[in-house]
Design a protein around this motif. Structure first.
Motif, PDB file in Angstrom:
ATOM      1  N   TYR A   1       6.931   6.444  -6.566  1.00 19.38           N
ATOM      2  CA  TYR A   1       6.468   5.256  -7.364  1.00 19.38           C
ATOM      3  C   TYR A   1       7.794   4.184  -7.481  1.00 19.38           C
ATOM      4  O   TYR A   1       8.770   4.930  -7.502  1.00 19.38           O
ATOM      5  CB  TYR A   1       5.942   5.653  -8.692  1.00 19.38           C
ATOM      6  N   ILE A   2       7.603   3.125  -7.664  1.00 21.38           N
ATOM      7  CA  ILE A   2       8.706   2.288  -8.004  1.00 21.38           C
ATOM      8  C   ILE A   2       8.100   1.384  -9.134  1.00 21.38           C
ATOM      9  O   ILE A   2       7.153   0.758  -9.175  1.00 21.38           O
ATOM     10  CB  ILE A   2       8.965   1.159  -6.803  1.00 21.38           C
ATOM     11  N   LEU A   3       8.897   1.172 -10.296  1.00 18.28           N
ATOM     12  CA  LEU A   3       8.664   0.406 -11.530  1.00 18.28           C
ATOM     13  C   LEU A   3       9.439  -1.004 -11.332  1.00 18.28           C
ATOM     14  O   LEU A   3      10.344  -1.367 -10.720  1.00 18.28           O
ATOM     15  CB  LEU A   3       9.370   1.284 -12.590  1.00 18.28           C
ATOM     16  N   GLY A   4       8.695  -1.942 -12.211  1.00 16.33           N
ATOM     17  CA  GLY A   4       9.537  -3.167 -12.479  1.00 16.33           C
ATOM     18  C   GLY A   4       9.763  -3.775 -11.209  1.00 16.33           C
ATOM     19  O   GLY A   4      10.589  -4.511 -10.789  1.00 16.33           O
ATOM     20  N   ALA A   5       8.500  -4.160 -10.416  1.00 19.26           N
ATOM     21  CA  ALA A   5       8.560  -4.661  -9.171  1.00 19.26           C
ATOM     22  C   ALA A   5       8.653  -6.188  -9.142  1.00 19.26           C
ATOM     23  O   ALA A   5       8.986  -6.752  -8.229  1.00 19.26           O
ATOM     24  CB  ALA A   5       7.358  -4.240  -8.178  1.00 19.26           C
TER      25      ALA A   5
ATOM     26  N   TRP B   1      -9.609  10.747  -4.256  1.00 14.53           N
ATOM     27  CA  TRP B   1      -9.472   9.620  -3.544  1.00 14.53           C
ATOM     28  C   TRP B   1      -8.142   9.845  -2.733  1.00 14.53           C
ATOM     29  O   TRP B   1      -7.822   9.699  -1.623  1.00 14.53           O
ATOM     30  CB  TRP B   1      -9.914   8.461  -4.167  1.00 14.53           C
ATOM     31  N   VAL B   2      -7.177   9.987  -3.560  1.00 18.59           N
ATOM     32  CA  VAL B   2      -5.699  10.204  -3.204  1.00 18.59           C
ATOM     33  C   VAL B   2      -5.722  11.218  -2.131  1.00 18.59           C
ATOM     34  O   VAL B   2      -5.040  11.007  -1.170  1.00 18.59           O
ATOM     35  CB  VAL B   2      -4.527  10.077  -4.353  1.00 18.59           C
ATOM     36  N   ALA B   3      -6.212  12.413  -2.481  1.00 19.88           N
ATOM     37  CA  ALA B   3      -6.039  13.692  -1.664  1.00 19.88           C
ATOM     38  C   ALA B   3      -6.735  13.437  -0.502  1.00 19.88           C
ATOM     39  O   ALA B   3      -5.976  13.931   0.621  1.00 19.88           O
ATOM     40  CB  ALA B   3      -6.924  14.964  -2.446  1.00 19.88           C
ATOM     41  N   GLN B   4      -7.926  12.572  -0.321  1.00 20.17           N
ATOM     42  CA  GLN B   4      -8.420  12.369   0.945  1.00 20.17           C
ATOM     43  C   GLN B   4      -7.706  11.257   1.616  1.00 20.17           C
ATOM     44  O   GLN B   4      -7.251  11.676   2.936  1.00 20.17           O
ATOM     45  CB  GLN B   4      -9.783  11.942   0.590  1.00 20.17           C
ATOM     46  N   THR B   5      -7.280  10.400   1.186  1.00 22.17           N
ATOM     47  CA  THR B   5      -6.810   8.960   1.713  1.00 22.17           C
ATOM     48  C   THR B   5      -5.109   9.500   2.341  1.00 22.17           C
ATOM     49  O   THR B   5      -4.941   8.674   3.234  1.00 22.17           O
ATOM     50  CB  THR B   5      -6.441   8.125   0.512  1.00 22.17           C
ATOM     51  N   ARG B   6      -4.457  10.408   1.570  1.00 22.04           N
ATOM     52  CA  ARG B   6      -3.085  10.701   2.025  1.00 22.04           C
ATOM     53  C   ARG B   6      -3.140  11.522   3.507  1.00 22.04           C
ATOM     54  O   ARG B   6      -2.108  11.751   3.791  1.00 22.04           O
ATOM     55  CB  ARG B   6      -2.276  11.531   0.961  1.00 22.04           C
ATOM     56  N   GLN B   7      -4.390  12.135   3.774  1.00 27.13           N
ATOM     57  CA  GLN B   7      -4.376  12.676   5.076  1.00 27.13           C
ATOM     58  C   GLN B   7      -4.393  11.758   6.165  1.00 27.13           C
ATOM     59  O   GLN B   7      -4.074  12.090   7.267  1.00 27.13           O
ATOM     60  CB  GLN B   7      -5.677  13.480   5.289  1.00 27.13           C
ATOM     61  N   PHE B   8      -4.575  10.177   5.876  1.00 25.72           N
ATOM     62  CA  PHE B   8      -4.428   9.181   6.782  1.00 25.72           C
ATOM     63  C   PHE B   8      -3.467   8.295   7.047  1.00 25.72           C
ATOM     64  O   PHE B   8      -2.874   7.684   7.709  1.00 25.72           O
ATOM     65  CB  PHE B   8      -5.807   8.651   6.826  1.00 25.72           C
ATOM     66  N   VAL B   9      -2.995   8.216   5.700  1.00 28.22           N
ATOM     67  CA  VAL B   9      -1.894   7.151   5.343  1.00 28.22           C
ATOM     68  C   VAL B   9      -0.687   7.604   4.506  1.00 28.22           C
ATOM     69  O   VAL B   9      -1.004   8.566   3.681  1.00 28.22           O
ATOM     70  CB  VAL B   9      -2.425   5.856   4.954  1.00 28.22           C
ATOM     71  N   LYS B  10       0.604   7.138   4.691  1.00 29.28           N
ATOM     72  CA  LYS B  10       1.378   7.335   3.637  1.00 29.28           C
ATOM     73  C   LYS B  10       0.978   6.649   2.353  1.00 29.28           C
ATOM     74  O   LYS B  10       0.495   5.155   2.437  1.00 29.28           O
ATOM     75  CB  LYS B  10       2.838   6.984   3.959  1.00 29.28           C
ATOM     76  N   LEU B  11       1.267   6.808   1.200  1.00 32.00           N
ATOM     77  CA  LEU B  11       0.972   6.191  -0.251  1.00 32.00           C
ATOM     78  C   LEU B  11       2.307   6.173  -1.120  1.00 32.00           C
ATOM     79  O   LEU B  11       2.930   6.883  -1.182  1.00 32.00           O
ATOM     80  CB  LEU B  11      -0.168   7.106  -0.773  1.00 32.00           C
ATOM     81  N   TRP B  12       2.152   4.698  -1.585  1.00 29.28           N
ATOM     82  CA  TRP B  12       3.240   4.655  -2.786  1.00 29.28           C
ATOM     83  C   TRP B  12       2.728   3.827  -3.892  1.00 29.28           C
ATOM     84  O   TRP B  12       1.791   2.734  -3.254  1.00 29.28           O
ATOM     85  CB  TRP B  12       4.656   3.594  -1.989  1.00 29.28           C
ATOM     86  N   LEU B  13       3.278   4.095  -5.031  1.00 28.11           N
ATOM     87  CA  LEU B  13       2.844   3.267  -6.282  1.00 28.11           C
ATOM     88  C   LEU B  13       3.965   2.059  -6.436  1.00 28.11           C
ATOM     89  O   LEU B  13       5.093   2.710  -6.406  1.00 28.11           O
ATOM     90  CB  LEU B  13       2.682   4.088  -7.328  1.00 28.11           C
ATOM     91  N   VAL B  14       3.418   0.756  -6.544  1.00 28.25           N
ATOM     92  CA  VAL B  14       4.485  -0.054  -7.048  1.00 28.25           C
ATOM     93  C   VAL B  14       3.837  -0.929  -7.874  1.00 28.25           C
ATOM     94  O   VAL B  14       3.013  -1.463  -7.707  1.00 28.25           O
ATOM     95  CB  VAL B  14       4.753  -1.072  -5.808  1.00 28.25           C
ATOM     96  N   SER B  15       4.560  -0.869  -9.125  1.00 25.79           N
ATOM     97  CA  SER B  15       4.031  -1.544 -10.293  1.00 25.79           C
ATOM     98  C   SER B  15       4.945  -2.390 -10.866  1.00 25.79           C
ATOM     99  O   SER B  15       6.206  -2.277 -10.851  1.00 25.79           O
ATOM    100  CB  SER B  15       3.809  -0.362 -11.473  1.00 25.79           C
TER     101      SER B  15
END
Length: 180
Positions: A89-93, A56-70
């Motif tokens: 990614y960003i921790l401790g959001a 899913w990430v491989a497909q989706t990153r073709q269309f949008v920028k992705l970041w993880l924030v936890s």
């Protein structure tokens, strides 16, 4: 901003984040996604991403920028998931704080309105995204079957409190059914 506006997701997606398609992303003119990790992308005890999530990430990153924030503070765990997906990614959001969400949006070099906050929790993900002016997408929690008893009552309580505060939880846009 009123409580019902803060708690109101723009889009409610039936099922997991895996049901968020490139067509939906394009329909809402999104250029970036900030993704919650625990119970949005992986069960709370997972240390790596599943093959389905990696695809899913491989497909989706073709269309949008992705970041993880936890909100999670474990660099070992969240960092391992991020590395398995090759995502920043960003921790401790401390969501619903906007501070670290803003960092991710700024790193994407996009206006907040073109970035969606995707998460499974109303009181953290949706409020944080709405406070920053992001498009908000609420997904169903991704939990291990044995954990469902623990996880779903939390979400049920959030829904009850949200309704008591005046939120209808009718999405601002459209509820997307996974069968559409």
């Amino acid at each position: 901003m009123s409580w019902n506006e803060l708690l109101q997701p723009d889009l409610i997606l039936e099922g997991s984040v895996l049901n968020l398609t490139p067509e939906m992303i394009q329909q809402y003119h999104l250029k970036g996604l900030v993704l919650d990790v625990d119970e949005t992308l992986v069960p709370i005890k997972a240390t790596t991403a599943s093959a389905a999530l990696q695809a899913w990430v491989a497909q989706t990153r073709q269309f949008v920028k992705l970041w993880l924030v936890s909100n999670n503070l474990s660099d070992t765990r969240i960092g391992g998931i991020a590395r398995s997906l090759d995502l920043p990614y960003i921790l401790g959001a401390v969501k619903p704080s906007r501070r670290k969400l803003r960092l991710a949006v700024e790193a994407m070099n996009l206006p907040a309105e073109q970035v969606a906050m995707v998460g499974d929790r109303l009181f953290t993900d949706v409020i944080a995204g709405n406070r920053l002016g992001m498009f908000t997408i609420l997904v169903e929690p991704y939990v291990d079957p044995g954990e469902a008893v623990r996880a779903y009552p939390i979400r049920g309580l959030e829904v009850l409190v949200s309704q008591a505060l005046g939120a209808s939880l009718i999405p601002k846009q459209t509820k997307i059914n996974k069968n559409q």
